[in-house]
Design an enzyme around this catalytic site. Sequence first.
Site, short mmCIF file in Angstrom:
data_model
loop_
_atom_site.label_atom_id
_atom_site.label_comp_id
_atom_site.label_asym_id
_atom_site.label_seq_id
_atom_site.Cartn_x
_atom_site.Cartn_y
_atom_site.Cartn_z
N LYS A 188 0.78 -1.28 0.10
CA LYS A 188 -0.01 0.00 -0.02
C LYS A 188 0.91 1.33 0.06
O LYS A 188 1.55 1.72 1.01
CB LYS A 188 -0.84 -0.08 1.12
CG LYS A 188 -1.97 1.07 1.13
CD LYS A 188 -2.60 1.92 1.82
CE LYS A 188 -1.64 2.97 2.36
NZ LYS A 188 -1.48 4.27 1.77
N GLU A 263 9.97 1.37 10.55
CA GLU A 263 10.91 2.54 10.38
C GLU A 263 10.38 3.81 10.33
O GLU A 263 9.39 4.24 9.34
CB GLU A 263 11.71 2.51 9.02
CG GLU A 263 12.83 3.40 9.11
CD GLU A 263 13.88 3.29 7.75
OE1 GLU A 263 13.47 2.42 6.84
OE2 GLU A 263 14.45 4.30 7.56
N CYS A 297 14.21 10.06 6.37
CA CYS A 297 14.09 9.99 7.95
C CYS A 297 15.44 9.94 8.26
O CYS A 297 15.76 9.90 9.61
CB CYS A 297 13.63 8.42 8.08
SG CYS A 297 14.24 7.26 6.82
N GLU A 395 10.99 16.26 14.69
CA GLU A 395 11.46 15.95 13.38
C GLU A 395 10.57 16.88 12.42
O GLU A 395 9.41 16.98 12.46
CB GLU A 395 11.00 14.47 12.86
CG GLU A 395 11.16 14.16 11.53
CD GLU A 395 10.80 12.74 10.94
OE1 GLU A 395 9.73 12.26 11.15
OE2 GLU A 395 11.80 12.01 10.62
O1 TXE Z 1 3.11 10.19 7.31
P1 TXE Z 1 2.21 8.97 7.54
P2 TXE Z 1 2.62 11.47 6.49
C1 TXE Z 1 6.99 11.69 9.20
C2 TXE Z 1 7.46 13.20 8.96
C3 TXE Z 1 6.20 13.94 8.38
C4 TXE Z 1 5.16 12.93 8.90
C5 TXE Z 1 3.72 13.03 8.41
O2 TXE Z 1 7.92 13.82 10.09
O3 TXE Z 1 6.03 15.12 8.48
O4 TXE Z 1 5.57 11.81 8.95
O5 TXE Z 1 3.90 12.45 7.07
C6 TXE Z 1 -0.09 5.40 5.81
N1 TXE Z 1 -2.65 2.93 9.34
N2 TXE Z 1 7.63 10.89 8.01
O6 TXE Z 1 1.52 12.15 7.03
O7 TXE Z 1 0.80 9.40 7.75
C7 TXE Z 1 0.12 6.35 4.75
O8 TXE Z 1 -1.01 6.35 3.98
C8 TXE Z 1 -1.77 2.50 8.55
C9 TXE Z 1 8.53 10.12 8.36
O9 TXE Z 1 2.74 11.20 5.17
O10 TXE Z 1 2.90 8.31 8.69
C10 TXE Z 1 1.33 6.30 4.11
O11 TXE Z 1 1.34 5.21 3.29
N3 TXE Z 1 -1.09 3.18 7.58
C11 TXE Z 1 8.96 8.94 7.35
C12 TXE Z 1 2.34 5.86 5.35
O12 TXE Z 1 1.29 5.38 6.42
C13 TXE Z 1 -1.32 4.58 7.66
C14 TXE Z 1 8.18 9.07 6.23
C15 TXE Z 1 2.84 6.82 5.87
O13 TXE Z 1 2.00 8.08 6.24
C16 TXE Z 1 -2.25 5.14 8.46
C17 TXE Z 1 6.84 9.86 5.95
C18 TXE Z 1 -2.69 4.12 9.39
N4 TXE Z 1 -3.80 4.67 10.46
C19 TXE Z 1 6.53 10.74 6.79
N5 TXE Z 1 -2.16 6.43 8.37
C20 TXE Z 1 10.09 8.39 7.61
N6 TXE Z 1 10.63 7.94 8.76
O14 TXE Z 1 10.99 8.34 6.47
C21 TXE Z 1 -1.48 6.70 7.47
N7 TXE Z 1 -0.91 5.61 7.13
#
Ligand code: TXE
Length: 499
Positions: A188, A263, A297, A395
């Site tokens: 996904k 991660e 990250c 972050e």
């Molecule tokens: O991340 P999300 P977002 C951090 C970074 C950023 C913040 C928000 O600080 O500002 O996260 O980004 C899926 N159950 N990172 O909102 O929401 C979503 O569809 C299961 C750090 O985009 O965590 C996507 O595929 N899955 C990071 C994935 O999770 C769910 C990289 C990541 O989205 C979900 C990205 C749920 N309830 C953001 N809700 C890194 N460490 O590299 C969302 N998703």
Amino acid sequence: MDQRAATLALPETPRSFGFFVDGQTIEAGPRGHFERRSPGHDVPVTRMPKCTKADLDMAVAAARRAFEDGRWSRIPAVERADVLLRAAQILRRRTEEIAYWETLENGKPISQARAEVGGCAGMFEYAAGAARALHGDAFNNLGEGMFGVVTREPIGVVGLITPWNFPFLILCERVPYILAAGCTIVAKPSEVTSATTLLLAEVLAEAGLPAGCYNVVTGSGSTVGQAMTEHADIDMVSFTGSTAVGRRCVAAAAGNFKKLGLELGGKNPQIVFADADLEDAADGVAFGIGFNTGQCCVSGSRLIVERSVARDFEAMVAAKLAKAKVGDPLDPETQIGAITTTAQNDTILGYIANGKQEGARLVCGGDRLDFGRGQYIAPTLFGDVTGTMAIAREEIFGPVLAVMPFDTMEEAIAIANDTVYGLAASVWTKNIDKALTVSRRVRAGRFWVNTTLAGGPELPIGGFKQSGWGREAGIYGVEEYTQVKSVHIEIGRRQPWVG
Ligand code: TXE
């Protein structure tokens, strides 16, 4: 045909994708689409099906059938390796196309996207070897009557939830290793960057991966993502994203006690000693926060620098950041592209405002850049940052670097460890004792000495503390997707229980 020249124009109409289950592409139909606008140009570029929980169930059922009938999980590893090697070749052939869609949806520079796809082909090549290298253990020391064997078996159906910052790279840091272990996958992708996850389905099908072994369900995190973490028929979920959603995954996984790989976020230190090659270090520190617009990250977002050189070094980093070319992601000269989502753009600008308000000294950047369209932020450096400020603790996930001076090595280590995260860290020094001491004492899953953001298929990735669980890539990344079984084999007859 000059593939590069031909692909650098924007698409005239957005490309519509279907999702992918059991070897078939399924069009969106009545589900409708998410439309994605290119963050660098603000024009529609792709349309993705709004999949439902029922679509996820269909994909999980396909992955389960494919796993249980052994079409992939029980074939000789050499045959799995053949498919992975063919996939690598196809990726190299289709690099330009994959890089193009990655750049349009994500906003990263095209030169970077091309390099990432090349790196992904390398992951498949490495994982092909790892599939054949994977083995267990034998105990020949258990006495005359007993022989012990430890085997590794694929864990089963794996759900893969990926973010928008490295849609293809993060995918390929996982998929070849999961397949090498003999598992099947339902992926996904992030709802804003799904194209290249679907292109990988075409690549794997052409490489000969049997139907049902790699499925892609597009959709939102709150519906498809959440349902995936709760799903009773998924054996493991690998999640990459925010720490907040990672926490929800842990709660949801309790339903069937599925294994989780996580991660999550980072607030990664760059420790610079006065005895470092400062020119090299300044370039590395600028790269560590500018690369992928700081949306990694593992971005080096805290500069912990020895006080005697702090002001000079700060100026050197600022000069490097000012010279880095920010602009149109499709321009091959661009080094820093667009901010991927509008929400992220607002988040970064919010942190910059917060830094100013909390009394940090703005050294460079600090504002949006106007190129007439798209969303861009100038690389930003704050001096006089204290450990309690939000820009030092949270972050930001953008091109914002916080400078924190230190006087002693102990103090540098303490500042570096003063965070809930533990994903990555770098040290810059020509003194081997300092380099080794700091690398031992800083709590992080990845550590760089006189470099940063280096990586490859061999070395595992993952975090300490609230940066996550488990490791991806390397042989460790294959083992993560296996279960260990102990087999006790009696030689001759057992000692009777009842005489
Ligand atoms: O991340 P999300 P977002 C951090 C970074 C950023 C913040 C928000 O600080 O500002 O996260 O980004 C899926 N159950 N990172 O909102 O929401 C979503 O569809 C299961 C750090 O985009 O965590 C996507 O595929 N899955 C990071 C994935 O999770 C769910 C990289 C990541 O989205 C979900 C990205 C749920 N309830 C953001 N809700 C890194 N460490 O590299 C969302 N998703």
